[in-house]
Motif scaffolding. Structure first.
Motif, PDB file in Angstrom:
ATOM      1  N   LYS A 188       8.616 -19.838  10.260  1.00 44.60           N
ATOM      2  CA  LYS A 188       7.603 -20.642  11.109  1.00 44.60           C
ATOM      3  C   LYS A 188       7.634 -20.095  12.771  1.00 44.60           C
ATOM      4  N   ASN A 189       8.895 -19.724  12.791  1.00 47.98           N
ATOM      5  CA  ASN A 189       9.263 -19.038  14.353  1.00 47.98           C
ATOM      6  C   ASN A 189       8.976 -17.255  14.223  1.00 47.98           C
ATOM      7  N   HIS A 190       8.421 -16.975  13.292  1.00 43.05           N
ATOM      8  CA  HIS A 190       7.737 -15.436  13.435  1.00 43.05           C
ATOM      9  C   HIS A 190       9.093 -14.721  13.338  1.00 43.05           C
ATOM     10  N   SER A 191      10.240 -15.346  12.731  1.00 41.81           N
ATOM     11  CA  SER A 191      11.651 -14.466  12.818  1.00 41.81           C
ATOM     12  C   SER A 191      12.122 -14.622  11.411  1.00 41.81           C
ATOM     13  N   TYR A 192      13.428 -14.368  11.191  1.00 45.23           N
ATOM     14  CA  TYR A 192      14.279 -14.184   9.704  1.00 45.23           C
ATOM     15  C   TYR A 192      15.662 -13.866   9.972  1.00 45.23           C
ATOM     16  N   PHE A 193      16.696 -14.330   9.297  1.00 41.90           N
ATOM     17  CA  PHE A 193      17.824 -14.168   9.056  1.00 41.90           C
ATOM     18  C   PHE A 193      18.325 -12.795   9.059  1.00 41.90           C
ATOM     19  N   SER A 194      19.291 -12.648   9.968  1.00 40.83           N
ATOM     20  CA  SER A 194      20.074 -11.075   9.809  1.00 40.83           C
ATOM     21  C   SER A 194      19.224  -9.991   9.797  1.00 40.83           C
ATOM     22  N   GLY A 215       5.351   4.031 -18.927  1.00 43.60           N
ATOM     23  CA  GLY A 215       4.344   5.012 -20.066  1.00 43.60           C
ATOM     24  C   GLY A 215       2.845   4.962 -19.494  1.00 43.60           C
ATOM     25  N   ASN A 216       1.988   4.900 -20.386  1.00 41.00           N
ATOM     26  CA  ASN A 216       0.640   4.573 -19.817  1.00 41.00           C
ATOM     27  C   ASN A 216       0.399   3.220 -20.200  1.00 41.00           C
ATOM     28  N   GLY A 217       1.320   2.515 -20.283  1.00 44.20           N
ATOM     29  CA  GLY A 217       1.065   1.096 -20.208  1.00 44.20           C
ATOM     30  C   GLY A 217       0.942   0.259 -18.930  1.00 44.20           C
ATOM     31  N   PRO A 218       1.503  -1.105 -18.919  1.00 43.43           N
ATOM     32  CA  PRO A 218       1.454  -1.981 -17.695  1.00 43.43           C
ATOM     33  C   PRO A 218       2.261  -1.264 -16.454  1.00 43.43           C
ATOM     34  N   SER A 219       1.382  -1.466 -15.374  1.00 39.09           N
ATOM     35  CA  SER A 219       2.093  -1.484 -14.157  1.00 39.09           C
ATOM     36  C   SER A 219       2.407  -2.635 -13.498  1.00 39.09           C
ATOM     37  N   VAL A 220       3.604  -2.681 -12.667  1.00 39.18           N
ATOM     38  CA  VAL A 220       3.914  -3.855 -12.189  1.00 39.18           C
ATOM     39  C   VAL A 220       4.220  -3.718 -10.695  1.00 39.18           C
ATOM     40  N   PHE A 221       3.743  -4.469  -9.828  1.00 40.18           N
ATOM     41  CA  PHE A 221       4.119  -4.529  -8.303  1.00 40.18           C
ATOM     42  C   PHE A 221       4.971  -5.508  -7.944  1.00 40.18           C
ATOM     43  N   LEU A 222       6.316  -5.187  -7.431  1.00 38.51           N
ATOM     44  CA  LEU A 222       7.398  -6.102  -7.021  1.00 38.51           C
ATOM     45  C   LEU A 222       7.600  -6.300  -5.836  1.00 38.51           C
ATOM     46  N   MET A 223       7.761  -7.501  -5.153  1.00 39.53           N
ATOM     47  CA  MET A 223       7.900  -7.725  -4.046  1.00 39.53           C
ATOM     48  C   MET A 223       9.268  -8.622  -3.887  1.00 39.53           C
ATOM     49  N   GLY A 224       9.998  -8.198  -2.633  1.00 38.24           N
ATOM     50  CA  GLY A 224      11.092  -8.927  -2.272  1.00 38.24           C
ATOM     51  C   GLY A 224      11.022 -10.036  -1.192  1.00 38.24           C
ATOM     52  N   GLY A 225       9.753 -10.085  -0.476  1.00 43.30           N
ATOM     53  CA  GLY A 225       9.521 -11.019   0.384  1.00 43.30           C
ATOM     54  C   GLY A 225       8.237 -11.212   0.821  1.00 43.30           C
ATOM     55  N   SER A 226       7.867 -12.207   1.308  1.00 42.75           N
ATOM     56  CA  SER A 226       6.188 -12.776   1.319  1.00 42.75           C
ATOM     57  C   SER A 226       5.507 -11.995   2.459  1.00 42.75           C
TER      58      SER A 226
END
Length: 343
Positions: free
Chosen positions: A196-202, A233-244
């Protein structure tokens, strides 16, 4: 922060990350099926040299692919006996973060038996950034399995300092598409979420290994953030996020069938959900992650992080992308390629 370097006594049965460097899941989840994980094919021609991705709405032959949520943003992906990990953090030790007594000097430690049980024998480990709840268990896994680790330059330097062979490490910045034979990994430049302070840890980055190997959580800086898109392969693609948070220009056009979307703890990011859904092209399946209390073991139902607005994200996805199916994951469930539980 300048953490107090007072040594803490590790819990019984656990070794500290530092000791592991010198010496050397909860139930699995499965991946979504190709047919339901895909989204509409692109209607515009790809420019010369563009990455060729399968249309996210088509059913491909992806073999027996499965997903297992490791809590926080972590995933275990299994394909025909091959394992890929994203941000595996299963030790889940207490830092006081969820009870109002957060201690940046908390000592790093790895529960080796627990990690072995949940993470398996990965051949590739993808790391979004270097905070402890994403990187802590990676040194042990890399050294005991020989897995290739893909991450930022900061992740590279930290792992080298913790005893991982530099030959196992691949530094990416975003834009790289790596072929691992049977699946591809596309690195996507990203940014860390904000409080909420527009910052983050370390915050901070490393351009060389630290003078001494890290022993506390404060000694693991964020070091820039990545997202990844994995295509089987030519199957599913997944998008992975580590932060919002995300860089809209970097994710536009990815069109994954499945999107593992981190739940925000604040409204610091402008129109986070609608902008992300639009940029990703309305994923067929959206899976909220990083909404659990990651200091509680993976053995029971996912405990809530009181600061994460899970309901708000689900409602936002349904409003911005009504054709997307939302799946709230559980630690103890194995999911198939369509992100439905495996019976």
């Amino acid at each position: 922060m300048n953490p107090d370097h007072t040594q803490r006594t590790p819990r019984p049965g656990r070794r500290t990350v530092l000791r592991t460097a010198v010496l050397g899941t909860a139930a699995g989840l499965a991946l979504p099926t190709a047919a339901s994980a895909a989204s509409p094919a692109r209607t515009t021609a790809a420019p010369p040299g563009a990455v060729s991705r399968p249309p996210s709405g088509t059913s491909g032959t992806a073999g027996s692919v499965s997903w297992r949520w490791l809590g926080t943003s972590g995933w275990r992906m299994d394909l025909d006996g091959r394992t890929v990990l994203f941000d595996p953090y299963v030790t889940r030790f207490s830092t006081g973060l969820f009870d109002g007594a957060f201690d940046p000097a908390t000592e790093l430690e790895t529960d080796e038996g627990l990690v072995d049980r949940h993470a398996g024998r990965p051949e590739v480990i993808l790391v979004s950034h270097s905070h402890w709840d994403h990187l802590n268990d990676v040194p042990y896994l890399a050294k005991t399995t020989g897995a290739r680790v893909v991450g930022t330059e900061t992740t590279y330097h930290l792992l080298c300092s913790l005893g991982v062979d530099p030959a196992q490490l691949s530094v990416v910045r975003g834009g790289e598409v790596l072929d691992f034979g049977g699946y591809t990994v596309e690195a996507v430049a990203s940014v860390h979420s904000r409080n909420k302070n527009h910052s983050y840890f370390s915050p901070g980055t490393l351009n060389a290994p630290p003078a001494t190997a890290p022993t506390t959580i404060a000694e693991l800086p964020e070091g820039n953030t990545l997202a990844f898109q994995v295509t089987f392969g030519n199957g599913p693609s997944v998008f992975l996020m580590g932060g919002s948070d995300f860089i809209e220009r970097e994710v536009t056009g990815l069109r994954p069938g499945i999107a593992m979307v981190a739940v925000p703890s604040s409204t610091a990011t402008y129109r986070y959900v609608p902008r992300l859904m639009r940029a990703l092209g309305g994923p067929g399946v959206v899976v909220p992650v990083h909404w659990d209390n990651f200091e509680v073991p993976l053995s029971g139902p996912p405990p809530r992080d009181p600061g994460a607005d899970l309901e708000g994200l689900v409602a936002g996805v349904r409003a911005a992308s009504p054709t997307s199916r939302v799946v709230v994951p559980d630690y103890r469930t194995v999911y198939g390629p369509d992100m439905r539980p495996v019976k």
